[in-house]
Scaffold this active site. Structure first.
Site, mmCIF file in Angstrom:
data_model
loop_
_atom_site.group_PDB
_atom_site.id
_atom_site.type_symbol
_atom_site.label_atom_id
_atom_site.label_comp_id
_atom_site.label_asym_id
_atom_site.label_seq_id
_atom_site.Cartn_x
_atom_site.Cartn_y
_atom_site.Cartn_z
ATOM 1 N N GLU A 1 25.820 20.626 37.954
ATOM 2 C CA GLU A 1 27.002 20.822 37.116
ATOM 3 C C GLU A 1 28.234 21.176 37.960
ATOM 4 O O GLU A 1 29.366 20.908 37.576
ATOM 5 C CB GLU A 1 26.728 21.928 36.092
ATOM 6 C CG GLU A 1 25.603 21.551 35.127
ATOM 7 C CD GLU A 1 25.115 22.708 34.262
ATOM 8 O OE1 GLU A 1 24.650 22.454 33.149
ATOM 9 O OE2 GLU A 1 25.180 23.877 34.705
ATOM 10 N N GLY B 1 21.703 20.950 25.060
ATOM 11 C CA GLY B 1 20.830 20.181 24.179
ATOM 12 C C GLY B 1 21.578 19.926 22.877
ATOM 13 O O GLY B 1 22.190 20.836 22.304
ATOM 14 N N MET C 1 22.630 27.937 27.325
ATOM 15 C CA MET C 1 22.130 29.265 27.674
ATOM 16 C C MET C 1 23.191 30.196 28.268
ATOM 17 O O MET C 1 22.836 31.273 28.749
ATOM 18 C CB MET C 1 20.938 29.117 28.642
ATOM 19 C CG MET C 1 19.806 28.285 28.045
ATOM 20 S SD MET C 1 18.428 27.984 29.170
ATOM 21 C CE MET C 1 17.752 29.633 29.333
ATOM 22 N N GLU C 2 24.461 29.808 28.241
ATOM 23 C CA GLU C 2 25.468 30.637 28.923
ATOM 24 C C GLU C 2 26.786 30.834 28.162
ATOM 25 O O GLU C 2 27.410 31.894 28.263
ATOM 26 C CB GLU C 2 25.828 30.002 30.299
ATOM 27 C CG GLU C 2 24.714 29.971 31.312
ATOM 28 C CD GLU C 2 23.802 28.753 31.161
ATOM 29 O OE1 GLU C 2 24.244 27.755 30.544
ATOM 30 O OE2 GLU C 2 22.651 28.792 31.630
ATOM 31 N N ASP D 1 20.002 16.269 26.588
ATOM 32 C CA ASP D 1 18.765 16.135 25.795
ATOM 33 C C ASP D 1 19.106 16.535 24.360
ATOM 34 O O ASP D 1 20.231 16.947 24.082
ATOM 35 C CB ASP D 1 17.662 17.047 26.366
ATOM 36 C CG ASP D 1 18.084 18.506 26.394
ATOM 37 O OD1 ASP D 1 18.609 18.948 27.420
ATOM 38 O OD2 ASP D 1 17.956 19.196 25.357
HETATM 39 N N1 ADE Z 1 20.676 23.095 28.246
HETATM 40 C C1 ADE Z 1 20.410 21.780 28.261
HETATM 41 N N2 ADE Z 1 19.465 21.457 27.380
HETATM 42 C C2 ADE Z 1 19.102 22.618 26.779
HETATM 43 C C3 ADE Z 1 18.158 22.940 25.774
HETATM 44 N N3 ADE Z 1 17.376 22.013 25.234
HETATM 45 N N4 ADE Z 1 18.046 24.238 25.410
HETATM 46 C C4 ADE Z 1 18.831 25.188 25.976
HETATM 47 N N5 ADE Z 1 19.725 24.930 26.928
HETATM 48 C C5 ADE Z 1 19.876 23.660 27.323
#
Ligand code: ADE
Length: 255
Positions: free
Chosen positions: A14, A80, A199-200, A223
């Site tokens: 990233e 995601g 997650m951030e 994803d």
């Molecule tokens: N970052 C990228 N894909 C993710 C996912 N499936 N869950 C949490 N953080 C992500």
């Protein structure tokens, strides 16, 4: 002297392009993490690689504010997808950020509280960290004519038949969990109406809010957070992360 914008990426994939673009770059290590000061198209920035999760991102956010006197924080990277209309490689710019895993766990499930507030009692307040409406307008205006073709490997593997990446504005969730479950993906989408999960971002928004600073979060979808997300993430993170970086490069001029 203009104060810099702090740019936080969790992963090397990233950060790579953003670091490459810097002029007058000075690389260092702060709290054991790479921290690179420089100019992005002439504007002062500090780019850091935090590692994954809310704690890692919050530490870098606090360092960027305290040590580098950053005037705004930006998160650039992948997420995601949660909204059914979005596909891998689409891009989401957050208009609001929520920590989906912070709260009071009861027999009936998690009652969400505002991060920073004690998660018991009635002082729940608003769980959302919102992006200021004027800033949101400027972000939208500056991205009006941006367009990306679908990356070749995604098209080849039949992940997408359409021509262009979609750019969406809406809520992004953050939590200390990589989501790899259809059930959880559907629950997160129906509970919050959010477009993406990572997650951030909402941890950075919390730290920025403590200093009354703006936080901008840009995510390209690696994803869809469901059954195959662990496979898709590994396959597409390096392909889609640069698209978030390109969007961030454009936004730095209007933050
Ligand atoms: N970052 C990228 N894909 C993710 C996912 N499936 N869950 C949490 N953080 C992500």
């Amino acid at each position: 002297m203009t104060r810099p914008i702090g740019i936080i990426c969790a992963l090397p994939e990233e950060r790579a392009l953003l670091s490459e673009w810097l002029s007058e770059a000075e690389a260092g290590l702060v709290a054991g993490r790479p921290m690179m000061r420089g100019r992005l198209d002439g504007r002062p920035v500090v780019v850091t690689e935090s590692g994954c999760g809310k704690v890692a991102a919050a530490v870098q956010a606090a360092l960027l504010i305290d040590r580098y006197d950053c005037r705004a924080l930006v998160v650039s990277g992948v997420a995601g997808g949660l909204a059914p209309e979005l596909a891998i490689a689409d891009i989401v710019v957050a208009d609001s950020l929520i920590q989906h895993d912070y709260g009071h766990m009861t027999e009936a499930g998690l009652r969400r509280f505002r991060p920073g507030e004690p998660p018991v009692g009635d002082r729940r307040h608003d769980i959302v960290f919102s992006v200021d409406a004027d800033l949101m307008q400027r972000l939208k205006a500056s991205l009006q004519d941006i367009s990306f073709d679908i990356p070749v490997d995604l098209a080849k593997q039949g992940h997408r038949q359409d021509q262009h990446v979609r750019l969406a504005f809406g809520p992004i969730l953050s939590g200390d969990q990589f989501i790899n479950s259809e059930t959880v993906r559907e629950r997160l989408h129906s509970d919050f109406g959010a477009l993406a999960v990572e997650m951030e971002g909402a941890a950075v928004a919390q730290v920025a809010a403590m200093s009354n600073l703006p936080a901008v979060v840009v995510r390209s979808l690696s994803d869809l957070a469901g059954r195959d997300s662990h496979l898709d993430f590994g396959q597409f993170v390096a392909t889609v992360a640069p698209m978030a970086a390109i969007v961030v490069r454009r936004l730095v001029g209007v933050i």
